[in-house]
Structures are given as C-alpha cells and as structure tokens.
Design an enzyme around this catalytic site. Sequence first.
Site, PDB file in Angstrom:
ATOM      1  N   HIS A 156     -63.488  50.363-107.905  1.00 15.89           N
ATOM      2  CA  HIS A 156     -63.378  50.924-106.548  1.00 15.89           C
ATOM      3  C   HIS A 156     -62.023  51.550-106.275  1.00 15.89           C
ATOM      4  CE1 HIS A 156     -66.705  47.848-105.316  1.00 15.89           C
ATOM      5  NE2 HIS A 156     -67.198  48.893-105.970  1.00 15.89           N
ATOM      6  N   VAL A 210     -58.967  46.535-104.954  1.00 17.10           N
ATOM      7  CA  VAL A 210     -58.121  47.752-104.932  1.00 17.10           C
ATOM      8  C   VAL A 210     -56.650  47.372-104.787  1.00 17.10           C
ATOM      9  CG1 VAL A 210     -59.992  49.172-103.999  1.00 17.10           C
ATOM     10  CG2 VAL A 210     -58.435  48.009-102.409  1.00 17.10           C
TER      11      VAL A 210
HETATM   12  C1  BV8 Z   1     -72.700  54.143-104.169  1.00 20.11           C
HETATM   13  C2  BV8 Z   1     -63.070  50.004-101.685  1.00 20.11           C
HETATM   14  C3  BV8 Z   1     -74.009  56.041-104.650  1.00 20.11           C
HETATM   15  C4  BV8 Z   1     -62.648  50.408-100.324  1.00 20.11           C
HETATM   16  C5  BV8 Z   1     -65.340  49.102-101.568  1.00 20.11           C
HETATM   17  C6  BV8 Z   1     -78.805  49.013-100.504  1.00 20.11           C
HETATM   18  C7  BV8 Z   1     -78.997  48.563-101.792  1.00 20.11           C
HETATM   19  C8  BV8 Z   1     -78.105  48.915-102.808  1.00 20.11           C
HETATM   20  C9  BV8 Z   1     -76.995  49.707-102.540  1.00 20.11           C
HETATM   21  C10 BV8 Z   1     -76.825  50.134-101.251  1.00 20.11           C
HETATM   22  C11 BV8 Z   1     -77.711  49.814-100.235  1.00 20.11           C
HETATM   23  N1  BV8 Z   1     -77.257  50.398 -99.091  1.00 20.11           N
HETATM   24  C12 BV8 Z   1     -76.105  51.071 -99.364  1.00 20.11           C
HETATM   25  C13 BV8 Z   1     -75.873  50.929-100.661  1.00 20.11           C
HETATM   26  C14 BV8 Z   1     -74.763  51.463-101.388  1.00 20.11           C
HETATM   27  C15 BV8 Z   1     -73.482  50.696-101.101  1.00 20.11           C
HETATM   28  C16 BV8 Z   1     -73.655  49.205-101.012  1.00 20.11           C
HETATM   29  O1  BV8 Z   1     -73.772  48.526-102.003  1.00 20.11           O
HETATM   30  N2  BV8 Z   1     -73.661  48.703 -99.769  1.00 20.11           N
HETATM   31  C17 BV8 Z   1     -73.834  47.265 -99.585  1.00 20.11           C
HETATM   32  C18 BV8 Z   1     -73.009  46.823 -98.378  1.00 20.11           C
HETATM   33  C19 BV8 Z   1     -75.311  46.986 -99.426  1.00 20.11           C
HETATM   34  N3  BV8 Z   1     -72.649  50.981-102.244  1.00 20.11           N
HETATM   35  C20 BV8 Z   1     -71.925  52.100-102.234  1.00 20.11           C
HETATM   36  O2  BV8 Z   1     -71.864  52.881-101.304  1.00 20.11           O
HETATM   37  C21 BV8 Z   1     -71.177  52.395-103.531  1.00 20.11           C
HETATM   38  N4  BV8 Z   1     -71.451  53.740-103.899  1.00 20.11           N
HETATM   39  O3  BV8 Z   1     -73.653  53.423-104.188  1.00 20.11           O
HETATM   40  O4  BV8 Z   1     -72.727  55.471-104.404  1.00 20.11           O
HETATM   41  C22 BV8 Z   1     -73.732  57.428-105.022  1.00 20.11           C
HETATM   42  C23 BV8 Z   1     -74.047  57.850-106.294  1.00 20.11           C
HETATM   43  C24 BV8 Z   1     -73.821  59.158-106.646  1.00 20.11           C
HETATM   44  C25 BV8 Z   1     -73.243  60.045-105.713  1.00 20.11           C
HETATM   45  C26 BV8 Z   1     -72.895  59.598-104.441  1.00 20.11           C
HETATM   46  C27 BV8 Z   1     -73.142  58.276-104.080  1.00 20.11           C
HETATM   47  C28 BV8 Z   1     -69.678  52.277-103.305  1.00 20.11           C
HETATM   48  C29 BV8 Z   1     -69.305  50.842-103.031  1.00 20.11           C
HETATM   49  C30 BV8 Z   1     -67.784  50.695-103.012  1.00 20.11           C
HETATM   50  C31 BV8 Z   1     -67.323  50.548-101.598  1.00 20.11           C
HETATM   51  N5  BV8 Z   1     -65.867  50.284-101.594  1.00 20.11           N
HETATM   52  N6  BV8 Z   1     -64.013  48.910-101.586  1.00 20.11           N
HETATM   53  C32 BV8 Z   1     -61.766  49.370 -99.688  1.00 20.11           C
HETATM   54  O5  BV8 Z   1     -61.478  48.323-100.286  1.00 20.11           O
HETATM   55  O6  BV8 Z   1     -61.325  49.645 -98.546  1.00 20.11           O
HETATM   56  S1  BV8 Z   1     -66.374  47.784-101.593  1.00 20.11           S
HETATM   57  C33 BV8 Z   1     -65.628  46.398-100.947  1.00 20.11           C
HETATM   58  O7  BV8 Z   1     -66.621  45.383-101.080  1.00 20.11           O
HETATM   59  C34 BV8 Z   1     -64.425  45.888-101.714  1.00 20.11           C
HETATM   60  O8  BV8 Z   1     -64.084  46.648-102.858  1.00 20.11           O
HETATM   61  C35 BV8 Z   1     -64.899  44.546-102.208  1.00 20.11           C
HETATM   62  O9  BV8 Z   1     -64.351  44.201-103.411  1.00 20.11           O
HETATM   63  C36 BV8 Z   1     -66.345  44.831-102.332  1.00 20.11           C
HETATM   64  C37 BV8 Z   1     -67.256  43.675-102.547  1.00 20.11           C
HETATM   65  O10 BV8 Z   1     -66.847  42.702-101.685  1.00 20.11           O
HETATM   66  P1  BV8 Z   1     -66.263  41.375-102.386  1.00 20.11           P
HETATM   67  O11 BV8 Z   1     -65.191  41.771-103.340  1.00 20.11           O
HETATM   68  O12 BV8 Z   1     -67.401  40.613-102.923  1.00 20.11           O
HETATM   69  O13 BV8 Z   1     -65.557  40.695-101.194  1.00 20.11           O
HETATM   70  P2  BV8 Z   1     -66.280  39.893-100.069  1.00 20.11           P
HETATM   71  O14 BV8 Z   1     -65.295  39.753 -98.969  1.00 20.11           O
HETATM   72  O15 BV8 Z   1     -67.621  40.495 -99.803  1.00 20.11           O
HETATM   73  O16 BV8 Z   1     -66.577  38.472-100.734  1.00 20.11           O
HETATM   74  C38 BV8 Z   1     -65.504  37.646-101.114  1.00 20.11           C
HETATM   75  C39 BV8 Z   1     -66.126  36.493-101.870  1.00 20.11           C
HETATM   76  O17 BV8 Z   1     -65.076  35.661-102.341  1.00 20.11           O
HETATM   77  C40 BV8 Z   1     -67.031  35.621-101.005  1.00 20.11           C
HETATM   78  O18 BV8 Z   1     -68.238  35.368-101.704  1.00 20.11           O
HETATM   79  C41 BV8 Z   1     -66.231  34.327-100.842  1.00 20.11           C
HETATM   80  O19 BV8 Z   1     -67.069  33.183-100.804  1.00 20.11           O
HETATM   81  C42 BV8 Z   1     -65.409  34.333-102.101  1.00 20.11           C
HETATM   82  N7  BV8 Z   1     -64.148  33.594-102.031  1.00 20.11           N
HETATM   83  C43 BV8 Z   1     -63.375  33.350-100.935  1.00 20.11           C
HETATM   84  N8  BV8 Z   1     -62.269  32.639-101.311  1.00 20.11           N
HETATM   85  C44 BV8 Z   1     -62.361  32.455-102.662  1.00 20.11           C
HETATM   86  C45 BV8 Z   1     -63.544  33.058-103.118  1.00 20.11           C
HETATM   87  N9  BV8 Z   1     -63.911  33.037-104.411  1.00 20.11           N
HETATM   88  C46 BV8 Z   1     -63.105  32.396-105.268  1.00 20.11           C
HETATM   89  N10 BV8 Z   1     -61.941  31.795-104.911  1.00 20.11           N
HETATM   90  C47 BV8 Z   1     -61.548  31.800-103.631  1.00 20.11           C
HETATM   91  N11 BV8 Z   1     -60.393  31.196-103.275  1.00 20.11           N
END
Ligand code: BV8
Length: 254
Positions: free
Chosen positions: A124, A108
């Site tokens: 997102h 974002v």
């Molecule tokens: C929805 C915006 C339905 C806000 C974000 C169980 C199974 C499936 C789904 C679900 C479930 N339980 C709940 C759900 C749904 C839920 C979900 O998936 N939850 C997860 C936690 C299980 N999803 C939702 O709620 C989505 N909506 O499903 O709606 C619906 C349908 C119809 C009507 C109503 C509802 C909405 C999800 C969006 C949430 N918003 N962000 C904000 O930013 O404040 S998500 C948030 O996580 C960020 O956007 C982020 O981008 C995203 C994913 O995280 P990553 O980007 O991967 O970041 P993270 O820190 O996790 O990882 C970083 C990675 O980088 C690491 O792997 C690291 O090793 C690596 N890294 C580090 N340094 C480097 C590197 N890589 C390369 N180079 C480097 N130098």
Amino acid sequence: MGSDVFNFPAQLLNVLRSASRVTVLTGAGISAESGVPTFRDAQTGLWAKYKPEDLATPEAFQRNPRLVWDWYAWRREQLGGVAPNAGHLALAEMEQRLPGFTLVTQNVDGLHQRAGNRRVVELHGNITRTKCFDERCLVESWEETGEVPPHCPSCGGNLRPDVVWFGEALPPEAFAQALSASRACELFLSIGTSSLVYPAAALPHEALEHRAVVVEINPNTTPLSLQASYCFRGPSGQILPALLKEAWSDSPSL
Ligand code: BV8
C-alpha cells in the site's frame, strides 16, 4: 510475559525451522505497540470526526486536497515520535535466519525498514514518499510556497502521499511478488491485520490453497481465523519474540 505463556506446537516450530520459504503479511496491528493507531482504531483529536476509509480515497483528495494532505502530514508527524517494537525486531531477526523469507506489509509507516528488514514488499505504498497526483511520479523536493497541498515542480499539479488509496490498484510488481511468495511458501504468518482489505486479504488463502501452514497472530478474531492452521491470540510484540525464542534458543532474550 515469557514464552512459557504461549504454547507453540512442535509441528509449528519444526516447520518454522526447516521451511525453505516463509512468507509474512503484516497489518497495522504490528505497529500498535509502537504507539501507531491501527487503521480502524478510533481516530483522535482533530481527526476524530473522520473515518480513515473516507479520507484514504482519490475522490476525497480531489474534493478536499488540503484536508487529505493535512491528515497525512499529521500521521507523518506522529511517526516522528515512534520506534519499531519487539515484533518488528523479531521479523528482522527472522529475515536474518531464513534465506527464503519474504515480508509483505500493508502498512505505510516504514517501521519494518527501520527495524532492519532489507526486503520489504509494500503493498500500500509508504507515507514518507510523495508523488504528483497527475503524473504519478515520485517527487523528492518541492518549493514550500505555503500552499497546501504543495505543487509538483514539473507540472504544477497537486502533490499527494505515495500510498494506495481505496479504489486504486496496488503496485503490480509488489502484488505479483506477494502472490508468488504466498503460493510458494510452506509457512505463512498473518500478523496484526483485520483481514478485511483486498487484495491483500486474499494472500493467506492463496497460501492455504498451496498447502502452507497458516498462522494468525492477533488479539482478536478475523475472517481468516477459522481457516488458519494456528491462531495465537495476543500482541505480536510479545508473541513473535516468544516464537523465535522457542524456535531458536539462541534468540535474544525477551
Ligand atoms: C483495489 C493505505 C482495485 C492508505 C490502505 C468488496 C470485496 C473485496 C474488495 C472490495 C470490496 N469493496 C471494495 C473493495 C476494494 C477495497 C477493499 O478491500 N475494501 C474493504 C474495506 C472491503 N480494496 C481496495 O480498494 C484496494 N484496491 O481493490 O483496487 C482496482 C484494480 C485495478 C484498477 C483499479 C482498482 C486498495 C486497498 C488499499 C487501501 N489503502 N492503506 C493509508 O494508510 O492511509 S488500506 C488500510 O487498511 C491500511 O493499509 C491497513 O493496513 C489496511 C488493512 O487494515 P489493517 O492493517 O488490517 O488494520 P486494521 O486497523 O484494519 O486492523 C488492525 C488489526 O490489528 C486488528 O485485527 C487488531 O485486532 C490487530 N491488532 C491490534 N493490536 C495488535 C494487533 N495485532 C497484533 N498485535 C497487536 N498489538
């Protein structure tokens, strides 16, 4: 660290050069080298005691709108002092070189646009945009009365960041675009994402099901790693420029 450190198989370089459709999905990790904490990095300072997942929800905002507004205001402020890194710039170059290139991001922070990518599919939302919590319409300006959060000039409701919170649906047109680009591509790059958040995390699996080559670029393993065609374990700010240099020898030096 030069490209000699990463051994890019000839098959991958050939696919990258010759693909008519390349789709990229980025997560917070691509912005890490710009100094933007990833979504799951431990929060610092004032926010250390909160988990992002607990703040990035409509319930959290309704329970404590000021706290959630201030968290985003703090993150926006942090963004003021950061710049796109070599990984972002490499993806902007890739868009120039590949007509069928689609960049999908979970981030974002708007850093892909600042790096020069012109077509960015934001799954997102974007923290630099603000909308009315009740009417859901974007709001460009509002009267600063000192109230936090500020109020919608047309209905008086609370303003909120234009991001997708947990439990909220993704923008339908953005997700539809991301899905078709994942299904149509010959090469899918998953960069800097923990592959934990759905439905974004389903995109590389759609690509795999449509026989694309899927590459993961991440210093750590993720739930996608075992199914990816290739995994490059390192920072995207080094791997992406090295990959471009191998694929196109006239790419700017690292
Ligand atoms: C929805 C915006 C339905 C806000 C974000 C169980 C199974 C499936 C789904 C679900 C479930 N339980 C709940 C759900 C749904 C839920 C979900 O998936 N939850 C997860 C936690 C299980 N999803 C939702 O709620 C989505 N909506 O499903 O709606 C619906 C349908 C119809 C009507 C109503 C509802 C909405 C999800 C969006 C949430 N918003 N962000 C904000 O930013 O404040 S998500 C948030 O996580 C960020 O956007 C982020 O981008 C995203 C994913 O995280 P990553 O980007 O991967 O970041 P993270 O820190 O996790 O990882 C970083 C990675 O980088 C690491 O792997 C690291 O090793 C690596 N890294 C580090 N340094 C480097 C590197 N890589 C390369 N180079 C480097 N130098």
